[in-house]
Motif scaffolding. Structure first.
Motif, PDB file in Angstrom:
ATOM      1  N   ASP A 279       0.823  -1.212   0.000  1.00  0.00           N
ATOM      2  CA  ASP A 279       0.000   0.000   0.000  1.00  0.00           C
ATOM      3  C   ASP A 279       0.856   1.261   0.000  1.00  0.00           C
ATOM      4  O   ASP A 279       0.487   2.286  -0.590  1.00  0.00           O
ATOM      5  CB  ASP A 279      -0.923   0.017   1.218  1.00  0.00           C
ATOM      6  N   LEU A 280       1.986   1.195   0.663  1.00  0.00           N
ATOM      7  CA  LEU A 280       2.857   2.365   0.785  1.00  0.00           C
ATOM      8  C   LEU A 280       3.546   2.707  -0.524  1.00  0.00           C
ATOM      9  O   LEU A 280       4.077   3.813  -0.682  1.00  0.00           O
ATOM     10  CB  LEU A 280       3.911   2.114   1.869  1.00  0.00           C
ATOM     11  N   MET A 281       3.517   1.784  -1.503  1.00  0.00           N
ATOM     12  CA  MET A 281       4.248   1.969  -2.751  1.00  0.00           C
ATOM     13  C   MET A 281       3.412   2.634  -3.833  1.00  0.00           C
ATOM     14  O   MET A 281       3.908   2.881  -4.933  1.00  0.00           O
ATOM     15  CB  MET A 281       4.764   0.621  -3.267  1.00  0.00           C
ATOM     16  N   ALA A 285       0.930   7.993  -2.102  1.00  0.00           N
ATOM     17  CA  ALA A 285       0.417   7.279  -0.941  1.00  0.00           C
ATOM     18  C   ALA A 285       0.601   8.121   0.318  1.00  0.00           C
ATOM     19  O   ALA A 285       1.611   8.812   0.472  1.00  0.00           O
ATOM     20  CB  ALA A 285       1.146   5.951  -0.780  1.00  0.00           C
ATOM     21  N   PRO A 286      -0.368   8.100   1.231  1.00  0.00           N
ATOM     22  CA  PRO A 286      -0.217   8.832   2.498  1.00  0.00           C
ATOM     23  C   PRO A 286       0.841   8.164   3.375  1.00  0.00           C
ATOM     24  O   PRO A 286       1.395   7.119   3.020  1.00  0.00           O
ATOM     25  CB  PRO A 286      -1.605   8.734   3.131  1.00  0.00           C
ATOM     26  N   LYS A 287       1.088   8.725   4.529  1.00  0.00           N
ATOM     27  CA  LYS A 287       2.072   8.150   5.432  1.00  0.00           C
ATOM     28  C   LYS A 287       1.573   6.807   5.980  1.00  0.00           C
ATOM     29  O   LYS A 287       0.382   6.528   5.982  1.00  0.00           O
ATOM     30  CB  LYS A 287       2.356   9.116   6.578  1.00  0.00           C
ATOM     31  N   SER A 290      -1.371   6.445   8.338  1.00  0.00           N
ATOM     32  CA  SER A 290      -2.715   6.559   7.761  1.00  0.00           C
ATOM     33  C   SER A 290      -3.154   5.271   7.080  1.00  0.00           C
ATOM     34  O   SER A 290      -4.352   4.994   6.977  1.00  0.00           O
ATOM     35  CB  SER A 290      -2.755   7.716   6.752  1.00  0.00           C
ATOM     36  N   LEU A 291      -2.184   4.495   6.603  1.00  0.00           N
ATOM     37  CA  LEU A 291      -2.499   3.272   5.879  1.00  0.00           C
ATOM     38  C   LEU A 291      -2.719   2.075   6.802  1.00  0.00           C
ATOM     39  O   LEU A 291      -3.455   1.147   6.457  1.00  0.00           O
ATOM     40  CB  LEU A 291      -1.363   2.938   4.904  1.00  0.00           C
ATOM     41  N   LEU A 292      -2.078   2.083   7.946  1.00  0.00           N
ATOM     42  CA  LEU A 292      -2.111   0.925   8.831  1.00  0.00           C
ATOM     43  C   LEU A 292      -3.519   0.447   9.209  1.00  0.00           C
ATOM     44  O   LEU A 292      -3.767  -0.767   9.240  1.00  0.00           O
ATOM     45  CB  LEU A 292      -1.295   1.198  10.096  1.00  0.00           C
ATOM     46  N   ARG A 297      -7.242  -3.923   9.033  1.00  0.00           N
ATOM     47  CA  ARG A 297      -8.630  -4.351   8.848  1.00  0.00           C
ATOM     48  C   ARG A 297      -8.704  -5.493   7.827  1.00  0.00           C
ATOM     49  O   ARG A 297      -9.453  -6.451   8.008  1.00  0.00           O
ATOM     50  CB  ARG A 297      -9.499  -3.176   8.396  1.00  0.00           C
ATOM     51  N   PHE A 298      -7.932  -5.381   6.759  1.00  0.00           N
ATOM     52  CA  PHE A 298      -7.907  -6.440   5.745  1.00  0.00           C
ATOM     53  C   PHE A 298      -7.423  -7.747   6.373  1.00  0.00           C
ATOM     54  O   PHE A 298      -8.028  -8.812   6.191  1.00  0.00           O
ATOM     55  CB  PHE A 298      -6.984  -6.038   4.591  1.00  0.00           C
ATOM     56  N   VAL A 299      -6.334  -7.666   7.119  1.00  0.00           N
ATOM     57  CA  VAL A 299      -5.768  -8.855   7.762  1.00  0.00           C
ATOM     58  C   VAL A 299      -6.772  -9.477   8.732  1.00  0.00           C
ATOM     59  O   VAL A 299      -6.913 -10.702   8.802  1.00  0.00           O
ATOM     60  CB  VAL A 299      -4.456  -8.483   8.486  1.00  0.00           C
ATOM     61  N   PHE A 300      -7.500  -8.630   9.452  1.00  0.00           N
ATOM     62  CA  PHE A 300      -8.508  -9.123  10.402  1.00  0.00           C
ATOM     63  C   PHE A 300      -9.696  -9.730   9.671  1.00  0.00           C
ATOM     64  O   PHE A 300     -10.176 -10.816  10.022  1.00  0.00           O
ATOM     65  CB  PHE A 300      -8.964  -7.989  11.312  1.00  0.00           C
ATOM     66  N   ASP A 301     -10.203  -9.020   8.664  1.00  0.00           N
ATOM     67  CA  ASP A 301     -11.387  -9.486   7.930  1.00  0.00           C
ATOM     68  C   ASP A 301     -11.167 -10.854   7.301  1.00  0.00           C
ATOM     69  O   ASP A 301     -12.073 -11.685   7.251  1.00  0.00           O
ATOM     70  CB  ASP A 301     -11.765  -8.485   6.835  1.00  0.00           C
ATOM     71  N   TYR A 302      -9.954 -11.068   6.789  1.00  0.00           N
ATOM     72  CA  TYR A 302      -9.670 -12.324   6.098  1.00  0.00           C
ATOM     73  C   TYR A 302      -8.918 -13.326   6.970  1.00  0.00           C
ATOM     74  O   TYR A 302      -8.414 -14.326   6.472  1.00  0.00           O
ATOM     75  CB  TYR A 302      -8.914 -12.039   4.792  1.00  0.00           C
TER      76      TYR A 302
END
Length: 359
Positions: A279-281, A285-287, A290-292, A297-302
């Protein structure tokens, strides 16, 4: 088809059927808490739709081929060109191979039609398992191209994007079949003959990844989302799958689901997985702070159960180390610490991993 992680995917010139068939990725919104279940239901509907569309596209190609056979050479060339462009866009190379054979045999008056016919046949050979023959034919095609360019031959009207799409289809087939030997030779030949910068850059990026095969895996180290350190050396002696992904890449969501099942099966037998988030690439991209939340959430959802590192600059740029410029992408490292395979898909993942982890 893969997507550069530094730009928005370009969809011009390809239908949705072809993009899904080739594994293209699309930008998506941030996942909701029920994203996994929703995505699964949506994908089931999409797969059913595309299966029906696939049948319609095959029927259209068949009718167009019959039409081309009835026309005079000049008119037939236009129909054949449409057939080949549809075949490329919809990943229907074998279905268009009879038309390609006809256009090559009769010597179409259109240089573009002839070039498309040769490319369609090349990919169709791979779909039939004739990988070595495809390399032989590629050499012939490039030799004829050199002679044509040296003379006063008609110009072939193919955009760089079209050439890249065909090259990617060729790459995917060779890699998924594990024919890295043919792929290295083919892409080195193509690089040596490529003239357009965009095409040459694409070919070079693929060749860089192909050259990883059989070489010692480069070091990977960092801190995962839970603050725990990860070092590739710490799992030495195990089979390790390095998965490059991003929250905005839809195929990564589908990939994560089947990887979960694979992990359950092969982790007890020595398979480790480490995710590298990109995501950072993205451009602008924001800092990281902001992305974490999105990444977590993605890691948790899946329900991702393996460590996840966030790709960063300098020593933390794992993607650059492994020549990854587009996603989805992955690298499989054997027990001996050497790169054994790249860009595995659901189709060839299990057989490849089962061979490496052993019984």
């Amino acid at each position: 088809m893969t997507t550069p992680f530094t730009s928005v995917p370009r969809l011009a010139g390809a239908t949705l059927l072809g993009l899904f068939a080739l594994g293209a990725s699309f930008p998506v919104q941030a996942q909701s808490p029920s994203a996994g279940a929703v995505d699964g239901a949506v994908r089931a509907i999409d797969e059913d739709y595309h299966a029906k569309l696939h049948v319609l596209e095959r029927d259209r190609l068949d009718r167009l081929q019959r039409l081309a056979a009835e026309r005079q050479p000049k008119e037939a060339a236009a129909v054949y060109e449409q057939i080949f462009r549809l075949a490329i866009a919809n990943n229907l190379f074998v279905d268009a191979e009879p038309a390609a054979d006809a256009a090559i045999k009769t010597g179409s008056p259109s240089a573009t039609t002839r070039a498309l016919a040769q490319m369609v046949k090349l990919i169709a050979e791979c779909d039939r398992g004739a990988y070595d023959q495809s390399l032989t034919d590629l050499k012939t095609i490039l030799s004829k191209t050199d002679k044509a360019e040296a003379g006063d031959a008609p110009k072939v009207d193919l955009a760089a994007d079209e050439v890249i799409q065909i090259c990617d289809a060729y790459y995917q087939r060779l890699v998924q079949a594990g024919r890295f030997d043919v792929a290295r030779k083919a892409f080195q030949l193509a690089v040596d003959h490529a003239q357009r910068p965009a095409v040459k850059d694409f070919l070079n990026s693929r060749l860089t990844r192909l050259k990883l095969i059989g070489e010692p895996a480069a070091p990977i180290q960092g801190v995962d989302l839970d603050g725990k350190p990860f070092r590739l050396d710490d799992v030495k002696g195990k089979t390790v799958l390095v998965v490059f992904w991003a929250t905005w890449c839809l195929p990564n969501a589908a990939e994560t689901e089947w990887l979960q099942h694979a992990y359950e099966t092969y982790h007890p037998r020595g398979l480790e997985i480490v995710g590298v988030n990109l995501d950072l690439m993205q451009e602008d991209a924001p800092k990281l702070e902001s992305l974490l939340p999105n990444i977590r959430r993605f890691v948790f959802d899946y329900n991702v159960r393996w460590p996840t590192l966030v790709n960063g600059p300098a020593d933390g740029d794992v993607a650059k180390t492994y020549g990854v410029t587009e996603i989805p992408a992955n690298v499989l490292i054997g027990r001996d610490g050497k790169v054994a395979a790249i860009d595995l898909t659901r189709k060839n993942f299990e057989s490849t991993v089962a061979r490496l982890v052993g019984k």
